[in-house]
Structure formats: C-alpha cells, structure tokens
Design a protein around this motif. Structure first.
Motif, PDB file in Angstrom:
ATOM      1  N   GLN A  65      -6.950  -0.068  -3.006  1.00 23.37           N
ATOM      2  CA  GLN A  65      -5.882  -0.121  -2.007  1.00 23.37           C
ATOM      3  C   GLN A  65      -5.683   1.227  -1.331  1.00 23.37           C
ATOM      4  OE1 GLN A  65      -4.196  -2.612  -0.742  1.00 23.37           O
ATOM      5  NE2 GLN A  65      -5.061  -4.204  -2.055  1.00 23.37           N
ATOM      6  N   SER A  77      -7.901  -1.728  -8.825  1.00 29.50           N
ATOM      7  CA  SER A  77      -7.156  -2.321  -7.709  1.00 29.50           C
ATOM      8  C   SER A  77      -6.362  -1.263  -6.968  1.00 29.50           C
ATOM      9  CB  SER A  77      -6.215  -3.415  -8.224  1.00 29.50           C
ATOM     10  OG  SER A  77      -6.931  -4.485  -8.777  1.00 29.50           O
ATOM     11  N   GLN A 134       0.830  -1.205   0.000  1.00 31.05           N
ATOM     12  CA  GLN A 134       0.000   0.000   0.000  1.00 31.05           C
ATOM     13  C   GLN A 134       0.866   1.256   0.000  1.00 31.05           C
ATOM     14  OE1 GLN A 134      -2.350  -1.032   3.509  1.00 31.05           O
ATOM     15  NE2 GLN A 134      -4.177  -1.246   2.223  1.00 31.05           N
TER      16      GLN A 134
END
Length: 301
Positions: free
Chosen positions: A35, A31, A5
């Motif tokens: 995140q 995605s 992250q």
C-alpha cells in the motif's frame, strides 16, 4: 489515493516500524508495504528513505505527511459530525493497546453479536493520541487509563483495576526476592514503554517519588520487545500485572512492589457534549456486562 493508505502512512510514521504498524492495523507487513509503494507510485515521489536500517521519512514525505494529517483529521471529524444523519447507527471507539489483556475484545465481540445493525469501529492508539481525538469528537468513546485523567472533563466507567510490578530476568540478582521497594532499583537500567504511554509516565513518576531518576536504557511501544530486553538481563521493567500475565515470557519473572501503584482502565466520554443514543447503549451494555462478571465470578474491577 484512498483514505486507508493515509491511515497506513500515519501509523507507520507513528510506530516507526513496519511490523508494529501492521500489527496495529491488523494487516500483514507485505500488505502494508504494498500500500505504501502504491501510494508512492501515485504521488510520483518516495515517502521513505529505504537505504537506512531504520525507517526515515524523506523531505517530500514530511511535506506530504503534514497534509495527510490534516486530511485525516478533517475526514474523522466529518464522519463524527455526519453520523447523526446516517440511516445505519455507527459507533467509533478508541482504545489503548490492551484490548486483549483486559478482555475488551470479548466485550466488543459480544456487543456486535447483540447489536449487529450498529456499525462499530474500534481503533487502537496510545493515550497521547486518544484524548485529543476524543476532545475533537473524532471518536465517541475511549478506553484509557485513569491516571492523569481530568475527571472534570470526562465521565468514566471503571472497567478493570491493575497494579504495577517489576519484571526482571530469572538470572537477576533480585530474582529470589518476594518483593522489592523501588529505591532498591535506583542503580538499575530501566526498560521502559515509550513516552506517550501512561505506563511510561506512571513508572517515571513512581521512581521520582522514590527519590531517584530512572536510567532509561531502552524504550519501546511493544510489550514483546520490552520483555525480550528484560529476558536478556539488560535491565528491569515496571509494567502492569495483567499485561505481564498475558504476555508471560520465558526467563522473565515478576516481583511485587512494596509500593502500591495502581492504574484503572476506564471507558471515557466527554462531559461537554450530549451523549449519542448509540454511545449510551454501549455504556449500558458495558455496565451490565461488568455487573454480571462481578456477580458470577467474584470479579473486582
């Protein structure tokens, strides 16, 4: 909170664009967005101001970014320093974003097939970020351009040689020319790659050597964006031939320059530290692969 992250956050801040960051990370935009949202939820505050069209980091995000950079740097240094103690050999390589254009992806894939027990990590970054990482031992080897490279500090293996050309619209007034001198472009708008890339510095220096300061109309890290602006006849771009040929775009043509402006892609390793066995193995592999290519196809690096 996961290290990936933090990596996603840093890449997003670096590129300033979800699409560019996702492509560099080899993940989808959705995605990446999930995140970042998950990270914000865990932290309890927003990292980015989403009320604006362009990505803007919040004041809280700036505070967190500083710590994220420190954590990531410490984490990468830890991985490098503890690597000799791993039972599984590991190799970290950084490369400027040309792994496809110069065939590096194929070399990496072949190396992994021949040495499946080696844990290899490949990270794409701009040259301005790669050399500091190499100097801080955050990676073992680096694929970079040799222009402005301090040969006293690095040992290099030449991988490919390329030359600069001018890309312009097929509707441009110079579209029918067989070659162009840089001075003839002094009144043009220039579509440039962003600062921090060697090609940007190379192009600016070439224009200055020709006696003028380039008027930079637009700059981007993305080849597609540069070519898109050129196709619209908004300006001309100085870029490397192999990069242009790989990303050929409709309505954009390439014209050789009278000046010979070359750039060599090299595999670099620091001189001031012992070269690890796995790094030596990769360097030897690259030497052999390049020799085979040169012999079998008449390839000149």
């Amino acid at each position: 909170m996961e290290m990936k992250q933090l990596e996603y956050l840093l890449k997003l801040v670096e590129t300033g664009n979800y699409l560019a960051a996702a492509e560099a990370l080899f993940i989808s935009q959705s995605s990446l967005s999930k995140q970042i949202l998950a990270l914000e939820k865990e932290l309890g505050f927003q990292l980015f101001d989403r009320s604006k069209r362009k990505i803007a980091i919040t004041p809280a995000g700036l505070v967190f970014l500083r710590h994220a950079q420190e954590i990531n740097q410490a984490y990468q240094a830890m991985l490098v320093e503890t690597k000799p103690y791993k039972t599984t050999p590991a190799l970290t390589i950084m490369a400027i974003p040309v792994i496809a254009q110069y065939g590096i992806a194929a070399y990496i894939a072949q190396f992994q097939r021949e040495y499946p027990d080696i844990q290899l990590t490949l990270r794409e970054r701009e040259a301005s970020a790669i050399l500091p990482a190499l100097n801080d031992h955050q990676c073992d080897l680096a694929f970079v351009r040799d222009n402005y490279l301090d040969r006293d500090r690095y040992t290099v293996l030449e991988v490919a040689c390329d030359k600069m050309l001018v890309a312009l619209s097929d509707k441009h007034r110079f579209a029918a020319r067989k070659s162009l001198a840089l001075v003839e472009l002094s009144d043009e708008n220039f579509i440039m790659f962003d600062k921090g890339t060697v090609v940007h510095e190379l192009a600016v220096d070439a224009c200055r050597n020709a006696g003028f300061e380039p008027r930079i109309f637009y700059a981007s890290l993305r080849v597609e964006s540069v070519l898109g602006m050129v196709a619209s006849n908004s300006g001309v771009a100085l870029m490397m031939q192999k990069v242009f040929e790989y990303h050929q775009s409709p309505a954009v043509i390439a014209i050789p320059l009278v000046e010979m402006i070359e750039s060599r892609l090299v595999l670099a390793v620091l001189k001031d530290k012992p070269v690890a066995r796995v790094s030596k193995l990769f360097i030897s592999f690259m030497k052999e692969a390049l020799d085979v290519k040169k012999t079998s196809r008449g390839y000149e690096p």
